[in-house]
Design an enzyme around this catalytic site. Sequence first.
Site, PDB file in Angstrom:
ATOM      1  N   GLU A  78       0.866  -1.184   0.000  1.00  0.00           N
ATOM      2  CA  GLU A  78       0.000   0.000   0.000  1.00  0.00           C
ATOM      3  C   GLU A  78       0.892   1.221   0.000  1.00  0.00           C
ATOM      4  O   GLU A  78       1.952   1.223   0.635  1.00  0.00           O
ATOM      5  CB  GLU A  78      -0.900   0.013   1.237  1.00  0.00           C
ATOM      6  N   CYS A 104      -6.539   0.827   2.853  1.00  0.00           N
ATOM      7  CA  CYS A 104      -7.529   1.909   2.857  1.00  0.00           C
ATOM      8  C   CYS A 104      -7.397   2.818   1.639  1.00  0.00           C
ATOM      9  O   CYS A 104      -8.332   3.544   1.306  1.00  0.00           O
ATOM     10  CB  CYS A 104      -7.390   2.742   4.118  1.00  0.00           C
ATOM     11  N   ASN A 117     -12.085  -3.124   0.453  1.00  0.00           N
ATOM     12  CA  ASN A 117     -11.009  -3.390   1.425  1.00  0.00           C
ATOM     13  C   ASN A 117     -11.624  -3.735   2.775  1.00  0.00           C
ATOM     14  O   ASN A 117     -12.163  -4.816   2.936  1.00  0.00           O
ATOM     15  CB  ASN A 117     -10.049  -2.197   1.492  1.00  0.00           C
ATOM     16  N   GLU A 118     -11.607  -2.819   3.712  1.00  0.00           N
ATOM     17  CA  GLU A 118     -12.147  -3.152   5.044  1.00  0.00           C
ATOM     18  C   GLU A 118     -13.578  -2.644   5.166  1.00  0.00           C
ATOM     19  O   GLU A 118     -13.888  -1.826   6.019  1.00  0.00           O
ATOM     20  CB  GLU A 118     -11.267  -2.526   6.130  1.00  0.00           C
TER      21      GLU A 118
HETATM   22  O1  AHR Z   1      -2.092  -1.448   6.808  1.00  0.00           O
HETATM   23  C1  AHR Z   1      -2.548  -0.184   7.147  1.00  0.00           C
HETATM   24  C2  AHR Z   1      -4.057  -0.078   7.090  1.00  0.00           C
HETATM   25  O2  AHR Z   1      -4.633  -0.929   8.024  1.00  0.00           O
HETATM   26  C3  AHR Z   1      -4.680  -0.503   5.806  1.00  0.00           C
HETATM   27  O3  AHR Z   1      -4.704   0.511   4.888  1.00  0.00           O
HETATM   28  C4  AHR Z   1      -6.071  -0.850   6.202  1.00  0.00           C
HETATM   29  O4  AHR Z   1      -6.654  -1.805   5.346  1.00  0.00           O
HETATM   30  C5  AHR Z   1      -5.932  -1.295   7.626  1.00  0.00           C
HETATM   31  O5  AHR Z   1      -6.840  -0.669   8.437  1.00  0.00           O
END
Ligand code: AHR
Length: 660
Positions: free
Chosen positions: A50, A245, A376-377
Site C-alpha cells: 500500500e 484503505c 477493502n475493510e
Molecule cells: O495497513 C494499514 C491499514 O490498516 C490498511 O490501509 C487498512 O486496510 C488497515 O486498516
Amino acid sequence: MKPQRIITALSLLMGVYTTPLAAQQPLNFTVKAGEIKTPVSPNMWGIFFEDINLSADGGIYAELVKNRSFEFSTPLMGWSVPRNAVASGQIVVVNRQEDHPSNPRFARITMPAIRSFEIVNEGFRGMGIKSGEQYNFSLYARQQEGAAVKLTVTLLDDAGKEIGSTTVSPAGSSWQQYKASFTAAATASKGKLKVTFSGNGVIDVDMISLFPQHTWKERSNGLRTDLVQLLADLHPGFLRFPGGCIVEGRELVNRYQWKKTVGDVNDRELIINRWNNEFPHRATPDYFQSFGLGFFEYFQLSEDIGASPLPILNCGMACQFNSGEVVAVNELDPYIQDALDLIEFANGDVTSKWGALRAKMGHPAPFNLKMMGVGNEQWGPQYVERYTIFAKAIKSKYPDIKLINSLGPGPDGDRFTFLNDTLRKLNADILDEHYYSSPEWFLSNAARYDSYDRKGPKIFAGEYAAHSKGVGNGDNKNNWQSALAEAAFMTGLERNTDVVVMASYAPLLAHVDGWQWTPDLIWFDNLRSYGTPNYYVQKLYANNKGTAVVPMLKGNQVISGQDSVYASTVVDDATGELVIKLVNTSATVKPVAVAVQGVKSIAANGKLTALRSNDLQGLNSLDRPTGISPEEKDINIKGKTIRTDIAPWSFYVIRAKINK
Ligand code: AHR
C-alpha cells in the site's frame, strides 16, 4: 534462585545458552510424515503493498523529484523559488484544466530582466544520490514566442555543494520532452536538484523528473533496486495491491481508480494520498499519489518477483472510518465496469481495448490474473448489497476469477460476525480477515483455524501484524517480541492451509523520515533499507513453505502453546525434505524430541536455521540491518528422531532429507 535459573539468567545476559545442569526431559513430539493433511496452498505467503509511509512516491518508485508536475494542492510545494530576489511574475503556475484535465498545471518562467533564475526541488525528505551512478533528467518544455531559455541542471549534496550537472536547451514552441544524463561525483542522502534558467524570454516547463539509471531491471520510470530485491528475496506467493484503505479513499472522489494509473505517466492524474492527513501526530502534508507506480507497474512487479497479482478494487464505498460515503446502488455500474475492464487489461487479448493498452505499455502477454478483491475493510449490509451486484457481474463474465471479500477491519465482534455469517451463506470464495493486535493475541489465537469450517469459503489473512502498544500508536516497534508472536501464530496458518490459503503481513514499507503507521515489515531511508525481525519471520516461512502439511502432535494434540512451544511441519516433495518449524516463546530452553513416523529413514545431517534474540525488545535498524536475522547450522540426526534444544525466545526451521 535455583541453580538452573541462575544459569539461564546468566546465559541470557551473555547472549548464549548453556546446557542446564540437570538435563530436562524433552518434549516428545510426533510427526506423521506419511500422512498428507493437505497440500500447501501455492500462493500461501504473500506481500501486501500500500502507498502508506512513502512506500510508492518517495519509496520504491525511484523518481527523485517531488511534485514534478506542480499538481500538489499547493502548486509549488517541494520547490523553493526566489520569490523576493526578483521582480514579481518570475514564476507562475498556469492551470489549463480544460485542455489537459489529467495534468492541468505547468510552471511558466519569465526572465525579462535578469540573466538567470533558479528553482530547487527538495526531493522526498531529500534525494538519495550515489557516487558514480548515472542520473537521467527529463522535462516537458516549450519556449514562448521569441524566447531562448536554456536550463542547467545541478545536483547538490547535503551541504549544497554541486555533485553533478548537465544542460538542456529546449527548442520550439510546442510541448516536447527533453532528456539529459550525468554522473554523480559524490554520494548524498539528502541531496537536492537545482534547475537554473538562463537567457531571455518565457519558458513553460512540466514533469520535471530525475531518476537513477540503475533501477530494478534498468527500466525507465522504474523502481528502487534494493527495495524490490528485499521483496524478491521473500519469494512471495502473491502481491496484494494497491492496499489497504487507499483503495477506498477518505471520500469516493479520492478512491483508487486503476484506469487513471495506466498509460503515459504524463497523463496520470495526481490525487492526495489518504495518509496525508489521517494521523494528526504524523501529518504528512506533502503526501500525494503521482501514480508513476500504477497498475501496469504493479502487475509487472508481481511477475518480476514470481507473485500472483492480487488487485483490490473499490466497491463503491469510501473508508467507513472516515466518511462512510457510498455510491448509490443505481450508480454502481462504472465501478463494476472498472473491475471487468481490469480483467481484460490483465488477461485480455491484445485486440481487446484494454489488452491493447497493456501491449502498448510493453506487455503483450497476459498477466495471468486469477483473483481480485472487492472492497477493502468494508462492513455492514451496504457492503453485502454492493458486493452481491459485483459478484454477479464478474462471475457471469469471468467464472474462473476468484473473488476476495472483506470481513471488516477486525477478526471478531458484530461487524465481523455479520459479514462472516452472511458471506458464508452467499458461498463467497475467499474471506479477507485482518488482525492488528497485541503479541498476546497472536499467541492465544495460534489455534484459531484448527477448528474452522472446512467446507465453507477459504480464508485470506490479508493484513496482520503484532502491535505491542496498540493500533495507531506511533510507539509500536518491529521488535523481536512482535516477530516471535507472529512466528508462533503462523504455525497455525501453515497447519491449516487447507482453509487459510493466503497470508500477508501489513504494511510492507516505511520511510524512516516519512512514516504514518508502525510497525512495518521493511524500513528505508533515501539510500539504505533493512528487513525487520518480522521480515525474517516472513522470509523463513515463504522460503520453507514445502508442498504438503503433515500432522505434528504432542500425544494426540496439535502443538500450539503448550509448554510455550508452537510447531508445524510440512514436507517438500521438490527436495525430498521434512521441514519442521518450532517456536519457543518462553525464557527457558526447551529440549524437544521429534519422532518421525512414516519414513524408512532420515539423513543423518540436517540443517537448522535459527532466528532468535535474547532481547524481546531487540530491533534491526539502518545501521544494524541484520542484527536479528537467520543463522544456519548443521544438525546431526540419529535414527528417526530429531532432537534439539530450542533456545529461549527462538524460531527454528529444521530441514532434513527423508526416505519414504
Ligand atoms: O495497513 C494499514 C491499514 O490498516 C490498511 O490501509 C487498512 O486496510 C488497515 O486498516
